[in-house]
Design a protein around this motif. Structure first.
Motif, short mmCIF file in Angstrom:
data_model
loop_
_atom_site.label_atom_id
_atom_site.label_comp_id
_atom_site.label_asym_id
_atom_site.label_seq_id
_atom_site.Cartn_x
_atom_site.Cartn_y
_atom_site.Cartn_z
N UNK A 1 0.83 -1.20 0.00
CA UNK A 1 0.00 0.00 0.00
C UNK A 1 0.87 1.25 0.00
N UNK A 2 1.90 1.28 0.84
CA UNK A 2 2.78 2.45 0.91
C UNK A 2 3.56 2.64 -0.40
N UNK A 3 3.93 1.53 -1.04
CA UNK A 3 4.64 1.63 -2.32
C UNK A 3 3.74 2.24 -3.39
N UNK A 4 2.48 1.84 -3.39
CA UNK A 4 1.53 2.42 -4.35
C UNK A 4 1.37 3.91 -4.09
N UNK A 5 1.32 4.32 -2.84
CA UNK A 5 1.21 5.75 -2.52
C UNK A 5 2.44 6.51 -3.02
N UNK A 6 3.62 5.90 -2.88
CA UNK A 6 4.84 6.54 -3.39
C UNK A 6 4.76 6.76 -4.90
N UNK A 7 4.30 5.74 -5.62
CA UNK A 7 4.18 5.86 -7.08
C UNK A 7 3.19 6.95 -7.45
N UNK A 8 2.09 7.03 -6.73
CA UNK A 8 1.07 8.04 -7.03
C UNK A 8 1.63 9.43 -6.75
N UNK A 9 2.39 9.58 -5.69
CA UNK A 9 2.98 10.90 -5.39
C UNK A 9 3.90 11.35 -6.53
N UNK A 10 4.73 10.42 -7.03
CA UNK A 10 5.62 10.76 -8.14
C UNK A 10 4.84 11.11 -9.40
N UNK A 11 3.82 10.32 -9.70
CA UNK A 11 3.03 10.57 -10.91
C UNK A 11 2.30 11.91 -10.83
N UNK A 12 1.76 12.22 -9.65
CA UNK A 12 1.06 13.50 -9.48
C UNK A 12 2.04 14.66 -9.60
N UNK A 13 3.22 14.52 -8.99
CA UNK A 13 4.22 15.59 -9.07
C UNK A 13 4.64 15.82 -10.52
N UNK A 14 4.84 14.75 -11.27
CA UNK A 14 5.22 14.88 -12.68
C UNK A 14 4.13 15.57 -13.48
N UNK A 15 2.87 15.14 -13.28
CA UNK A 15 1.76 15.76 -14.01
C UNK A 15 1.59 17.23 -13.62
N UNK A 16 1.79 17.53 -12.33
CA UNK A 16 1.67 18.91 -11.86
C UNK A 16 2.75 19.79 -12.50
N UNK A 17 3.97 19.29 -12.53
CA UNK A 17 5.06 20.06 -13.15
C UNK A 17 4.83 20.24 -14.64
N UNK A 18 4.19 19.26 -15.26
CA UNK A 18 3.90 19.39 -16.69
C UNK A 18 2.90 20.51 -16.94
N UNK A 19 1.92 20.64 -16.06
CA UNK A 19 0.97 21.75 -16.20
C UNK A 19 1.70 23.08 -16.01
N UNK A 20 2.56 23.16 -15.00
CA UNK A 20 3.32 24.38 -14.76
C UNK A 20 4.20 24.73 -15.97
N UNK A 21 4.87 23.73 -16.52
CA UNK A 21 5.73 23.96 -17.67
C UNK A 21 4.94 24.50 -18.86
#
Length: 445
Positions: A128-148
């Motif tokens: 469960x914690x590993x899945x949360x880690x992956x989601x955090x990375x994916x969200x951060x990447x998508x968020x930075x893409x919107x900013x870019x």
């Protein structure tokens, strides 16, 4: 008049809608994704099941207790339960039993099963914690893409504003006969190209916003947007550590590695459980029983009361049982062999996960260095392009450069500024990935 009122209402409605639109920060996006992701909810249910399995395994150590009763009526020829004489009548009988049993020894399978249940709960938590880690990375990447994409769009709009001024000035010079009409057409083409860039940029912003909203499982795309945050290059000392140091530390806390290690321990417990089936099983039991019949009469000929019969005709039995496995079609032996294979597979999976982690860290380490150099190069290129553009503008303003060459200089500036934005966020994301492997939480400020 009615048309003007309608337009005012539409404008006010749009303004109110924009005012109500929530602006999401990165931290809010990450927290919302972790709290509302369907896969996380599924894994949380798996964790709850694992905790229930642990309770089941604990219950295997406790004695069982079961009670049963039976009330029967028979009509016709039957035997009196007291005298055992044949009678032809309706007889009412009641029997009751209370039985308790406990397993004293079963090859320690109950002990191993309990330990396995505890490990399985831990493994599900790691998963469960590993899945949360992956989601955090994916969200951060998508968020930075919107900013870019938003920064690029602002750059395109600013460039178009400058071109509009040049277009206005060139049109005046052409109308006054100072510049040829071809210069005006060239500037107009540049303006049209920049308008197209703005349209494409708006599309990229929308697509990236929708992608982020989908990660958050938000369907109201029109009213979803991120906060107008600006992030510079964050300071970091991560590169002071070698890739080997980062990998060694990652092995100590990464949830995917912990999950793989626990999977090996689970496979070892499964092997112990399978081997336990080769041993005898020793158990103990205790039984209390009683009965009642409407044919039980006392010396005076009256029916013995119900409660008195239950007291008089009760009894107990107790003992122990031994079950020795001799031959069961090789099922126990084959179960042990399968458990050994599963254990080897779990060990191999652990080594593969470690190798994959080391590869990812090595790649992330190289990416951070490479993208930072690319960002620095992009900055130098942009500065040079801007100086060249300023020089070209001076020459163009005094008629020493034609509009085509001037538009080319401006296009090179546009591309350089876009490269700076792209390489900037590429570097930030790679840096955050490497820090994440080192145990530093995702944060852009």
């Amino acid at each position: 008049m009615r048309l003007k009122i309608t337009l005012v209402i539409v404008v006010l409605a749009m303004s109110f809608s924009n005012a109500q639109m929530r602006k999401w920060t990165l931290q809010e996006c990450v927290e919302y994704a972790v709290e509302n992701n369907l896969s996380i909810e599924q894994f949380e249910l798996d964790l709850e099941n694992a905790k229930i399995d642990k309770s089941d395994a604990l219950g295997a150590f406790l004695p069982s207790l079961n009670g049963d009763s039976r009330l029967t009526a028979s009509t016709g020829l039957s035997f009196n339960p007291t005298t055992q004489e044949p009678v032809n009548t309706t007889i009412l009988n009641f029997t009751g039993n209370l039985t308790s049993a406990i397993t004293l020894f079963d090859g320690l399978r109950n002990v191993h099963q309990f330990n396995r249940a505890k490990l399985n709960a831990i493994a599900n938590q790691y998963r469960l914690d590993d899945l949360k880690d992956d989601i955090r990375l994916n969200v951060a990447n998508a968020y930075l893409q919107v900013l870019s994409n938003k920064e690029q769009l602002k750059t395109f709009e600013a460039q178009y504003a400058v071109t509009e001024q040049d277009l206005k000035r060139t049109r005046e010079l052409v109308e006054s006969g100072v510049l040829p009409r071809g210069d005006l057409l060239e500037i107009e083409a540049t303006a049209a190209n920049q308008e197209q860039q703005i349209i494409n940029g708006e599309g990229l912003v929308l697509i990236s916003r929708v992608s982020l909203a989908q990660l958050l499982q938000i369907t109201d795309y029109e009213n979803f947007d991120i906060a107008d945050e600006e992030f510079g290059i964050p300071p970091s000392d991560i590169l002071k550590n070698s890739a080997k140091v980062i990998f060694d530390k990652a092995l100590t806390f990464r949830n995917d590695i912990r999950f793989s290690e626990t999977s090996v321990e689970l496979a070892e417990k499964d092997l112990q459980i399978a081997k336990g089936a080769n041993y005898p099983t020793v158990g103990a039991f205790f039984n209390y029983n009683t009965r009642y019949s409407d044919q039980n009469f006392g010396p005076d000929g009256s029916l013995i009361p119900f409660t008195e019969q239950l007291y008089v005709f009760d009894g107990i039995s107790y003992g122990a049982s031994l079950n020795v496995p001799i031959f069961n079609g090789w099922s126990t032996r084959n179960s042990v062999r399968r458990s050994k294979i599963n254990l080897e597979q779990a060990k191999l999976q652990l080594e593969q996960d470690k190798l994959a982690l080391e590869t990812n860290i090595q790649q992330a380490y190289v990416d951070v260095t490479t993208f930072f150099k690319a960002y620095e190069a992009a900055l130098k290129t942009m500065d040079a392009r801007r100086l060249a553009y300023d020089y070209a503008k001076e020459r163009y303003d005094v008629g020493l450069m034609n509009a085509f060459d001037f538009s080319q200089a401006q296009a090179r500036v546009d591309n350089a500024e876009a490269d700076v934005i792209r390489t900037k966020y590429d570097y930030i994301f790679r840096l955050k990935i490497l820090e994440f492997y080192f145990g530093i939480p995702i944060a852009l400020n």
